[in-house]
Design an enzyme around this catalytic site. Sequence first.
Site, short mmCIF file in Angstrom:
data_model
loop_
_atom_site.label_atom_id
_atom_site.label_comp_id
_atom_site.label_asym_id
_atom_site.label_seq_id
_atom_site.Cartn_x
_atom_site.Cartn_y
_atom_site.Cartn_z
N ARG A 181 0.83 -1.20 0.00
CA ARG A 181 0.00 0.00 0.00
C ARG A 181 0.86 1.25 0.00
O ARG A 181 1.81 1.37 0.76
CB ARG A 181 -0.93 -0.01 1.22
CG ARG A 181 -1.94 1.13 1.20
CD ARG A 181 -3.05 0.90 2.19
NE ARG A 181 -4.15 1.84 1.97
CZ ARG A 181 -5.33 1.75 2.56
NH1 ARG A 181 -5.55 0.75 3.38
NH2 ARG A 181 -6.27 2.63 2.34
N LEU A 224 -12.20 -4.52 15.99
CA LEU A 224 -13.03 -5.71 15.84
C LEU A 224 -12.32 -6.81 15.06
O LEU A 224 -12.60 -7.99 15.26
CB LEU A 224 -14.34 -5.33 15.13
CG LEU A 224 -15.18 -4.23 15.82
CD1 LEU A 224 -16.42 -3.94 15.01
CD2 LEU A 224 -15.54 -4.66 17.24
N GLN A 225 -11.40 -6.44 14.16
CA GLN A 225 -10.71 -7.43 13.32
C GLN A 225 -9.22 -7.44 13.67
O GLN A 225 -8.55 -6.41 13.60
CB GLN A 225 -10.89 -7.10 11.83
CG GLN A 225 -10.24 -8.13 10.91
CD GLN A 225 -10.48 -7.78 9.45
OE1 GLN A 225 -11.16 -6.84 9.13
NE2 GLN A 225 -9.89 -8.56 8.55
N GLY A 285 -3.13 -5.21 7.78
CA GLY A 285 -3.75 -4.40 8.83
C GLY A 285 -2.96 -3.16 9.20
O GLY A 285 -3.15 -2.61 10.30
N GLU A 286 -2.12 -2.65 8.31
CA GLU A 286 -1.32 -1.48 8.68
C GLU A 286 -2.19 -0.25 8.90
O GLU A 286 -1.88 0.59 9.75
CB GLU A 286 -0.28 -1.18 7.59
CG GLU A 286 0.64 -0.02 7.95
CD GLU A 286 1.76 0.20 6.96
OE1 GLU A 286 2.32 1.32 6.95
OE2 GLU A 286 2.08 -0.72 6.20
N ARG A 287 -3.29 -0.13 8.15
CA ARG A 287 -4.18 1.03 8.35
C ARG A 287 -4.80 1.01 9.74
O ARG A 287 -4.88 2.03 10.43
CB ARG A 287 -5.26 1.00 7.27
CG ARG A 287 -6.20 2.19 7.30
CD ARG A 287 -7.01 2.27 6.00
NE ARG A 287 -8.11 3.21 6.12
CZ ARG A 287 -9.35 2.89 6.43
NH1 ARG A 287 -9.66 1.62 6.65
NH2 ARG A 287 -10.28 3.81 6.51
N GLU A 317 -4.82 -8.96 0.37
CA GLU A 317 -5.59 -8.12 1.28
C GLU A 317 -5.83 -6.73 0.68
O GLU A 317 -6.92 -6.19 0.74
CB GLU A 317 -4.86 -8.01 2.62
CG GLU A 317 -5.71 -7.44 3.75
CD GLU A 317 -5.57 -5.93 3.93
OE1 GLU A 317 -4.65 -5.35 3.30
OE2 GLU A 317 -6.36 -5.34 4.66
#
Length: 531
Positions: A9, A30-31, A50-52, A86
Site C-alpha cells: 500500500r 473488531l478485526q 492491517g497497517e491502516r 488483502e
Amino acid sequence: MIIKGDNPRRYFDRKKHEELVASLRLRGMLQPILLRPAPNAESIYAIVAGERRYRAALEAFGPDSEVPVTIRDMTDQEALEAAIDENDNRDDASETEQADAAVRHLAACQNDRAETARRLGWSRAKLDRRLALANLSEAVKSALDERRIKVGHAELLAAVPADKQDKALETILASGLDIAKTRDLLMRVTQSLAAATFDKTECTTCPFNSATQRALFETHVDDGHCTNPGCFQLKTQAVDNARLKEEARAAATANAETSETEEDDDEFDDSDDEGAAPSDRDGTSLTHGEDATGQTVIVPRPSATAGAVKTVTRTDGPSVTVKSIAGRTAELREATWRTALARDLADNAEHAHTAILVAALTGTLSQIKSSTLTSRAGLLVNPSFPELSFTGKIEEILALTNAQATTAHSAIGAAYARDVLSFGHVADLARVFEIDIRQAWQVNRAFLERYTKDELKFIAQECGLIAHKGEKAFSKLLGSKKADLISGMLNAVGFDWAGRVPSAMSLDATYGSPAIATSPPIADGATDLAA
C-alpha cells in the site's frame, strides 16, 4: 512490539484515517491485525495485513496499548502474497499499489507472467495493465492515488517517456483537462509510424507503440503512432545521415570513374576483340586483376622485355578494412557489450562483487549516475524507501534478507556496466568474465544497412556467406540493389547467421564463429530483478 511490514500500500487517505480512529475509540478493534515474527528479532512482529488499523490504533490508544492480533509463521513470499491479496480486495485499492506489488511479485516468480497472474488470482490482461502502470513517474502515481487524475489519464501518460510525464501532468492539472482532451493533446506530439523512414522491426514490441497500448488499455491514442518522439527523431536522423553519406560516396565514385575513363582513353587503344585484353600504346600487354577490396581493375601483364611497369589503381575511395567498418558500428558495439556485461553482473553475484571492488578501488564507482539506482531503490528495498530519513534507510538496509542484499549488490554491478565512462573498462571486464554477446545479439537488417555494398561483401566474406553461396552466385547478388542484397544475405538458403559475430562487433576486431550451443543458466528471481 509491532513494526511495519512489506506492505504494497502506497497511499493512506487522511479523512478515512480519522474516521477509523473515531471508530476504534468507540468500538475498539473488531478485526485482528495479521502479524508474523520479524526476521532476526525476538519478541518483535511485522505486519502482514492491517497497517491502516495499526496506524489508527497508535493514534487512538497510544503506543503502549494492546490490540488483538493473529500471529503466523510465514515466509517472505507467503507474506507478500497475503499482503497483495488483502490490498487487492479492498474497495479503495489503488491501481499504482497493485502495479508496484505486481512488479515485485513478478520478480519472485522469475519473470513468469502466467505464474504471477495465477498466484495473484488476476487475469493475464489485468497483470499486463498493472505492469504497464508501474512505468508511471512518482508524481503521476501520487496524483492517481489521491484521485487528482483518473485512471484514463494515467493510462495515457503510461505511454509517454518517464521524463515527459511530469510536465504533461502539470498541463493536465493546470488546465483541468479531461481524458478526451488529454488524448487529443498527446496525439499532437506523437509520430506516425507509417511515415517512418527507418526499420520498424523493433517498434512492433515497443511499449511506446500505440498498438501495444491499445492491447493493454481502454484509453489510448490512435493505432500506428509512436509516443516517444525523442527515439523517433534519433532513428530518423540516423537514417538521414546514412543516406547522405551514401549519396556523397556515390558522387565521389562517379567522379572518380569519369576521371579514370578519360585516362583510359588517353592511355589505351580500343580493341575490337571482345575477349582480348587491352594493350598499352608502348606494347605492354595488359590483363585483368583484383585490388585489395576484390574489385576488378586493369593491371600490366608481366613481360620479360618490358621496361618500367605501369600500374593503374582505382581512385574511388579507400580499401575496406576491419577498422573502417568497425567505425560505423562503434555506438552499437558499445551499447551491446554494456548490456551483455550488465546482465552477466546481474546474474553472477561473484562477478558483481569483483566489478564493484575494482570500481571502488580505481575511483570509478562514482561514475554511476545518481538516478540509476535511486530511481530503483523502491523496487530493490521497498516502496517507502525513497521517503525515509537517512537513518530510516540505514535501518531498512540492515533489515534486508541475504537474497535482497544480493539483488541490490548485483544491481549496483549492472549499473556500473551501464554508466562507467570508459568503454575500455567495460571491455576489460567482459574479457575477464568471458562475456559472450551471441545470446543477446546477431546480425540483422538494421546492422547491415549501416554499410556500403563493398563493406557488405567484406562482412559476407569473413562470416562465410560467400564460401557458402559460391563466388559467382554472390557476385550476381552483389549486382542488385542494396536492399535486395541485404535481403539475399539474411535469407540465404541453408545459411544461419546465429552465433556469427562480425569483426566490427567483437572486442578484439576478429571474426567470431558460431559457438557450441549450451543451455543458458537458469536465473533466479533476484537476478531477474537486478537485470
